[in-house]
Design a protein around this motif. Structure first.
Motif, short mmCIF file in Angstrom:
data_model
loop_
_atom_site.label_atom_id
_atom_site.label_comp_id
_atom_site.label_asym_id
_atom_site.label_seq_id
_atom_site.Cartn_x
_atom_site.Cartn_y
_atom_site.Cartn_z
N LEU A 106 17.07 -15.36 -14.90
CA LEU A 106 18.00 -16.39 -16.11
C LEU A 106 18.81 -16.50 -16.65
O LEU A 106 19.67 -17.09 -16.24
CB LEU A 106 17.05 -15.50 -17.58
CG LEU A 106 17.42 -16.11 -18.74
CD1 LEU A 106 17.08 -17.83 -18.43
CD2 LEU A 106 17.45 -15.88 -19.45
N ILE A 107 19.34 -15.18 -15.89
CA ILE A 107 21.45 -15.23 -15.60
C ILE A 107 21.68 -16.46 -14.52
O ILE A 107 22.71 -16.34 -14.78
CB ILE A 107 21.52 -13.58 -15.53
CG1 ILE A 107 21.54 -12.78 -16.85
CG2 ILE A 107 23.06 -13.55 -15.11
CD1 ILE A 107 21.82 -11.36 -16.83
N LYS A 108 20.75 -15.50 -13.91
CA LYS A 108 21.50 -17.27 -12.30
C LYS A 108 21.20 -18.67 -12.43
O LYS A 108 22.33 -19.16 -12.72
CB LYS A 108 20.98 -16.71 -11.41
CG LYS A 108 21.16 -15.17 -10.83
CD LYS A 108 20.12 -14.35 -9.24
CE LYS A 108 20.90 -13.65 -8.83
NZ LYS A 108 20.22 -13.34 -7.02
N THR A 109 20.30 -18.82 -13.47
CA THR A 109 20.45 -20.59 -13.60
C THR A 109 21.38 -20.72 -14.61
O THR A 109 22.14 -22.21 -14.74
CB THR A 109 18.74 -20.57 -14.82
OG1 THR A 109 17.38 -19.87 -13.75
CG2 THR A 109 17.85 -21.60 -14.65
N LEU A 110 21.83 -20.03 -15.81
CA LEU A 110 22.51 -20.40 -17.29
C LEU A 110 23.85 -19.99 -16.04
O LEU A 110 24.98 -21.01 -16.40
CB LEU A 110 22.45 -19.09 -18.02
CG LEU A 110 21.54 -18.61 -18.84
CD1 LEU A 110 21.08 -17.88 -20.04
CD2 LEU A 110 21.11 -20.48 -19.15
N SER A 111 23.94 -19.12 -15.63
CA SER A 111 25.20 -19.23 -14.83
C SER A 111 25.33 -20.09 -13.35
O SER A 111 26.80 -21.21 -13.93
CB SER A 111 25.55 -17.36 -14.18
OG SER A 111 26.37 -17.75 -12.99
N SER A 112 24.78 -20.66 -12.96
CA SER A 112 24.90 -22.35 -11.86
C SER A 112 24.76 -23.47 -12.88
O SER A 112 25.33 -24.50 -12.79
CB SER A 112 23.73 -22.60 -11.07
OG SER A 112 22.16 -22.48 -11.85
N VAL A 113 24.09 -23.36 -14.39
CA VAL A 113 24.47 -24.48 -15.26
C VAL A 113 25.81 -24.26 -15.70
O VAL A 113 26.79 -25.45 -15.30
CB VAL A 113 23.45 -24.26 -16.23
CG1 VAL A 113 23.64 -25.58 -17.41
CG2 VAL A 113 22.31 -24.74 -15.45
#
Length: 442
Positions: free
Chosen positions: A91-98
């Protein structure tokens, strides 16, 4: 399956609503529809779907930045309630990439990176955590609170020190000016300028400015301890000692003042060390630890110090440091302490003698002839002393250091004497010539 198809249908419906609002330019409606999708995925505990929908919403054509900001902020609330670490990281990686490359969610991305680094550190992956943290340059974030910026950079420095990357730790530490800790925060709040509305409040878990000052100097002590830079370590302890909350509590300032005294004695003799030494001696709190006052007095007084007697007296205090704040003084500290006492004694001898036999000097220093010669040579090389050793005669000659004005004055004086001699010589020659001519005429 029914639950999954129901969720897909609900998401599809909300995506249509979001599209209509987006195309109509309805900011509030678009934001609400996007947040509802995120909430729907969370309620169904569909974490994979949540990640997918966050990416979909961020990539929709002409997506409003208010909607992306709302989605990222809402999803960040669910990080702590994820069922396991893998889901949390995903989840953190997804939000960070967004959030990557979007200036309006730069603060959220910095916070996400910090949380991801913390997870990696807990897993024992210090190198990976440090690499992740270095991706973000928070000093360029205009809307981030000053304390949060400082806390982030200090975390970057700490991770670099943990992985023993001292070069990068120094580079990162230079992003912080020590003057920033002395700023009056109450004055900043009284200026309601246009830019102030854009600066976000720091989260509750970010330490106060004075606490950050303490953390900063503790990290710098770790950095300087690597190089055994005793004077800089002393200055760091001095800055911690000046923090009001520490200066008011004897239990806190006593071990720090002890460290200041030790590192002052361990630091090589120079004007800065001498200035700090005299300033520390004037501190009223030093009377509470009389042994250390005596130590500083001995170093300041221009008298030869007997190393064996000094070590017998202070050995217990030295050993006790490992049980106090800041820990032991370092592996080389005992050797360096002896070296500083020898250097002090050589400087004392140079004040009282212009010439002295090497044997007598070695006796005064309680050293062998070879050791005494080596220490004098080292001090001359480091420009701490001006001396010459006549090895065949076994005599050491000391000279006082002259500044540029003194050198120029001596040159001027020598030139004046030379010109006087030339003038007298010319006068004598002229006189002899006149006498010789008179004799010839007669």
């Amino acid at each position: 399956m029914e639950g999954s198809s129901g969720l897909d249908a609900a998401i599809e419906s909300l995506l249509n609503t979001e599209k209509q609002c987006r195309l109509a330019g309805d900011v509030a409606g678009t934001r609400k529809a996007a947040v509802d999708i995120v909430e729907l995925c969370f309620k169904d505990a569909a974490w994979k779907t949540l990640n997918d929908q966050i990416v979909v919403l961020s990539k929709r054509r002409g997506q409003l930045k208010q909607a992306i900001t709302a989605v990222v902020q809402k999803a960040m609330e669910y990080i702590d309630v994820t069922p396991d670490v893998e889901t949390r990281i995903e989840l953190i990686k997804t939000l960070s990439s967004v959030a990557a490359g979007k200036i309006y969610v730069e603060i959220e991305r910095a916070r996400l990176i910090k949380r991801l680094a913390k997870i990696k550190e807990e897993q024992g992956k210090i190198d990976e955590a440090a690499e992740i943290m270095q991706e973000v340059a928070v000093e360029t974030f205009g809307s981030m609170a000053k304390t949060e910026k400082l806390a982030f950079i200090l975390e970057q420095v700490r991770l670099c020190l943990d992985r023993q990357d001292y070069v990068r730790a120094q580079i990162l530490s230079r992003k912080i000016s020590p003057r920033v800790f002395d700023a009056d925060t109450s004055k900043d709040k009284k200026k309601p300028k246009e830019g102030d509305n854009m600066v976000q409040e720091a989260p509750a878990d970010v330490p106060s400015l004075l606490e950050l000052k303490r953390i900063y100097y503790e990290l710098m002590i770790r950095y300087y301890s690597h190089n055994n830079d005793y004077l800089e370590i002393c200055r760091c302890y001095k800055s911690i000692y000046e923090i009001p909350s520490i200066k008011e509590d004897p239990a806190k300032w006593t071990p720090i003042l002890r460290k200041i005294c030790w590192f002052l004695v361990l630091a090589p003799h120079d004007p800065m060390q001498s200035s700090l030494l005299n300033a520390t001696l004037e501190d009223k709190n030093l009377s509470e630890i009389p042994n250390f006052r005596l130590l500083l007095k001995q170093v300041v007084t221009m008298e030869v110090i007997q190393w064996t007697k000094l070590w017998e007296f202070f050995k217990d205090e030295y050993e006790n440091e490992k049980n106090l704040l800041g820990g032991a003084l370092g592996t080389k500290a005992a050797e360096d302490l002896k070296l500083r006492i020898i250097e002090h004694n050589i400087l004392v001898v140079s004040k009282y003698y212009s010439r002295i036999t090497l044997k007598r000097l070695a006796d005064l220093l309680c050293l062998s002839l070879q050791e005494a010669e080596k220490h004098i040579s080292d001090m001359v090389n480091s420009k701490a002393l001006i001396a010459k050793i006549d090895r065949p005669m076994g005599i050491v000659s000391f000279r006082t250091a002259q500044d540029s004005n003194g050198v120029l004055n001596s040159w001027a004086s020598n030139l004046e004497k030379l010109l006087d001699l030339v003038e007298k010589s010319c006068h004598q020659i002229h006189k002899e010539t006149m006498i010789h001519k008179a004799v010839l005429k007669a």
